[in-house]
Design an enzyme around this catalytic site. Structure first.
Site, mmCIF file in Angstrom:
data_model
loop_
_atom_site.group_PDB
_atom_site.id
_atom_site.type_symbol
_atom_site.label_atom_id
_atom_site.label_comp_id
_atom_site.label_asym_id
_atom_site.label_seq_id
_atom_site.Cartn_x
_atom_site.Cartn_y
_atom_site.Cartn_z
ATOM 1 N N ARG A 26 -2.332 94.446 36.782
ATOM 2 C CA ARG A 26 -2.567 95.383 35.681
ATOM 3 C C ARG A 26 -2.719 94.683 34.332
ATOM 4 O O ARG A 26 -3.178 95.279 33.360
ATOM 5 C CB ARG A 26 -1.437 96.413 35.618
ATOM 6 C CG ARG A 26 -1.545 97.488 36.696
ATOM 7 C CD ARG A 26 -0.438 98.514 36.548
ATOM 8 N NE ARG A 26 0.815 98.032 37.115
ATOM 9 C CZ ARG A 26 1.978 98.666 37.008
ATOM 10 N NH1 ARG A 26 2.044 99.803 36.310
ATOM 11 N NH2 ARG A 26 3.067 98.186 37.561
ATOM 12 N N ASN A 377 -8.698 60.769 9.158
ATOM 13 C CA ASN A 377 -7.939 60.143 10.238
ATOM 14 C C ASN A 377 -8.706 60.022 11.547
ATOM 15 O O ASN A 377 -8.217 59.415 12.490
ATOM 16 C CB ASN A 377 -6.643 60.924 10.484
ATOM 17 C CG ASN A 377 -6.894 62.386 10.828
ATOM 18 O OD1 ASN A 377 -7.848 62.981 10.359
ATOM 19 N ND2 ASN A 377 -6.027 62.963 11.636
#
Length: 457
Positions: A26, A377
C-alpha cells in the site's frame, strides 16, 4: 500501565523477534516498508532502539525474500527469511533456529510500529513473568471498531482475543483492544507456536491464536496496556506522515525538556539522534537531518538546514545557512545567510557571514571569510583541501583554488583567484590590474549602437 525506563529490568535471556517481512504494497514503493524513515531513521531502527532500551541484546529480524538491503541495515542482528507470507505466527517460526537456541522469554514486536517505547516493552515482559505462558499488549483506542478485542476471565486474565468481524454485540462494546505485540514463555514458545493452526478463511497462521492454544492447555495468559499513541502501525504514506508528526512532537518535547528553546516548535524538524545542548535557541523553520550535535548556548536561525554536523558552544548559524556532512563549527563561530559548509572546520570565533561556500577546508580561529568567497575543491575528478590559518582575512569574491594554503594572519585582497600558497602575515592580491580610460564611455556606447544597427540592416 506502561513502565518507565527507570523500571526496566529485562533478563539477557530474552529473545526479541522483529517481524519486518512486509512488502508495503500500500506504500507503492520498491523500498521494504520498515525501511521508510521516520525522523531520519528507518522505522525498524526505532523498534530496535526500543528493544535495546529495554535491555534486550538478543534480536532476530524476520525479513522477506530479496530484502538484502534491510538485512545489511539491521546487521549484526541475524535475519531469517519468511519465504511464504502465511500469517504472523508463520513469520515468527521463520526464526525457529534462534528460538530453539533457548530463551527465558520470546518477545514478538513489529518493525512498522516506530513509536513503541522501551518502557512499554518492559511492562509487557513483566506481565509475562507474573506466571503467564503468553502476555499480549493491549490499548484503548478512540475508535476500537477495527481491532480485535480482549475477552477477560473472571480473575482478570486474558481468556481469548476475538477479531472485530467475529465479535458479538457485547464483545464489540469492549474498549480493550489487541496491539499485536506479545511475550511468550521461552520454554514453551516453539510448542505453542507449532500448535497454531490455519483453519480460517485465509488459510494463515495467526499469532493471536496463541492465546486460545495456551488456554486450551490450561495455561494462564495476561495482558499489559500501553497508550494508543505508541502503537501506531504504518501501512500507507498517510500513516507514515502521521507517525512522523507524532515522532516530531515527541522529539521537540524532549529537546525543550533538556534545556533548548524552540521559538516555534511546530516548525522545527529534528532527527532521532539530534542533540541540542542547554540554552540552545532554534528559530522557526529549521531542519535537522541525522547526525547533528549543537553545543550549549548556540543559536540556529531560521531556514537553516543541518546534517551530520557539529556546532560549538555559542556559535551562530543562519539564517538560510546549510551545514552539510562533516561541517564542524568551533566555539563562537559564525555562519551566516546563504553560506554552505561541507567537510570543513571553522575554528573558534571564525566567521563566514554571507554568501560563501567552504568545502573540504579548515579555517583557523578568528579568521574572516568575505562574501562571495568559495573554496574550489573539485576539479571534476578529485577533491582537494584548502587550509586557512588563524586570524586570516579573505576578501570578498575570492576563489581559493585547492589544494592551497593561506597562512595565519594573511590578507587576501577582494576579487582574488588564489592558486599558490600565501605565507603567514602576507598580503596576496591575485587579480588583473585595473585600466581606466577617462571619458571613453560615450564613444564606446556609440560604437556599440552602430554595430547593433548595422547588424539589423
Amino acid at each position: 500501565m506502561p513502565m518507565t525506563t527507570t523500571d526496566i529490568r529485562c533478563a539477557d535471556a530474552t529473545l526479541a523477534v522483529v517481524l519486518a517481512a512486509g512488502e508495503g504494497t500500500r506504500m507503492k514503493s520498491s523500498l521494504p516498508k520498515v525501511m521508510h524513515p521516520v525522523a531520519g531513521r528507518p522505522m525498524v531502527g526505532h523498534v530496535l532502539d526500543a528493544v535495546a532500551g529495554a535491555g534486550i541484546g538478543r534480536v532476530a529480524v524476520v525479513i522477506g525474500p530479496g530484502m538484502e538491503r534491510l538485512a545489511r541495515w539491521v546487521a549484526p542482528h541475524p535475519t531469517a527469511v519468511q519465504s511464504e507470507r502465511r500469517g504472523t505466527a508463520h513469520a515468527v517460526l521463520a526464526a525457529r533456529a534462534e528460538i530453539a537456541a533457548g530463551a527465558d522469554d520470546l518477545l514478538v514486536v513489529f518493525g512498522d510500529t516506530p513509536l513503541v517505547s522501551p518502557g512499554t516493552i518492559a511492562g509487557l515482559l513483566a506481565e509475562r513473568r507474573r506466571g503467564a505462558a503468553v502476555a499480549v499488549l493491549g490499548f484503548r483506542p478512540a475508535d476500537p471498531s477495527p481491532y480485535g478485542r480482549f475477552v477477560l476471565d473472571a480473575a482478570g486474565g486474558l481468556e481469548r482475543i476475538v477479531e472485530a468481524r467475529d465479535a458479538t454485540e457485547a464483545e464489540r462494546r469492549i474498549g480493550l483492544c489487541n496491539a499485536g505485540l506479545m511475550a511468550i514463555d521461552g520454554a514453551r514458545a516453539l510448542d505453542l507456536l507449532d500448535r497454531v493452526g490455519c483453519d480460517n478463511a485465509k488459510g494463515e497462521y495467526y499469532l493471536t491464536d496463541l492465546v486460545a492454544v495456551a488456554r486450551g492447555l490450561g495455561l494462564p495468559c495476561r495482558f499489559a496496556e500501553a497508550p494508543e499513541a505508541e502503537l501506531m502501525g504504518v501501512n500507507t504514506r498517510l500513516d507514515l506522515a502521521r507517525a512522523e508528526a507524532a515522532m516530531q512532537e515527541r522529539l521537540r518535547r524532549r529537546a525543550m525538556a533538556e534545556g533548548a528553546t524552540l521559538i516555534a516548535p511546530e516548525t522545527v524538524f529534528l532527527a532521532a539522534d539530534t542533540r541540542l545542548g542547554r540554552d540552545v535557541t532554534v528559530h522557526p523553520h529549521v531542519v535537522f537531518g541525522p547526525g547533528v550535535t549543537v553545543a550549549d548556548g548556540a543559536e540556529i536561525r531560521s531556514f537553516s538546514h543541518l546534517e551530520q554536523a557539529t556546532v560549538g558552544a555559542g556559535a551562530l548559524v543562519g539564517p538560510f545557512a546549510r551545514l552539510r556532512p562533516g561541517a564542524e563549527l568551533g566555539e563562537g563561530a559564525h555562519v551566516g545567510n546563504f553560506v554552505e559548509i561541507k567537510a570543513a572546520t571553522l575554528g573558534a570565533g571564525a566567521k563566514a557571514n554571507h554568501l560563501a561556500y567552504i568545502g573540504d577546508a579548515s579555517v583557523g580561529a578568528g579568521a574572516n571569510i568575505g562574501a562571495g568567497t568559495i573554496t574550489c575543491n573539485y576539479d571534476g575528478f578529485a577533491k582537494y583541501r584548502t587550509d586557512i590559518g588563524a586570524g586570516a582575512f579573505i576578501g570578498s569574491n575570492t576563489a581559493l583554488v585547492a589544494p592551497v594554503t593561506v597562512g595565519a594572519g594573511a590578507i587576501v585582497g577582494a576579487g582574488s583567484v588564489v592558486t599558490e600558497p600565501v605565507p603567514d602575515d602576507a598580503i596576496a592580491i591575485a587579480r588583473a590590474r585595473q585600466t581606466t580610460r577617462t571619458g571613453q564611455a560615450p564613444a564606446y556606447r556609440a560604437l556599440r549602437r552602430a554595430r547593433r544597427e548595422g547588424g539589423k540592416a
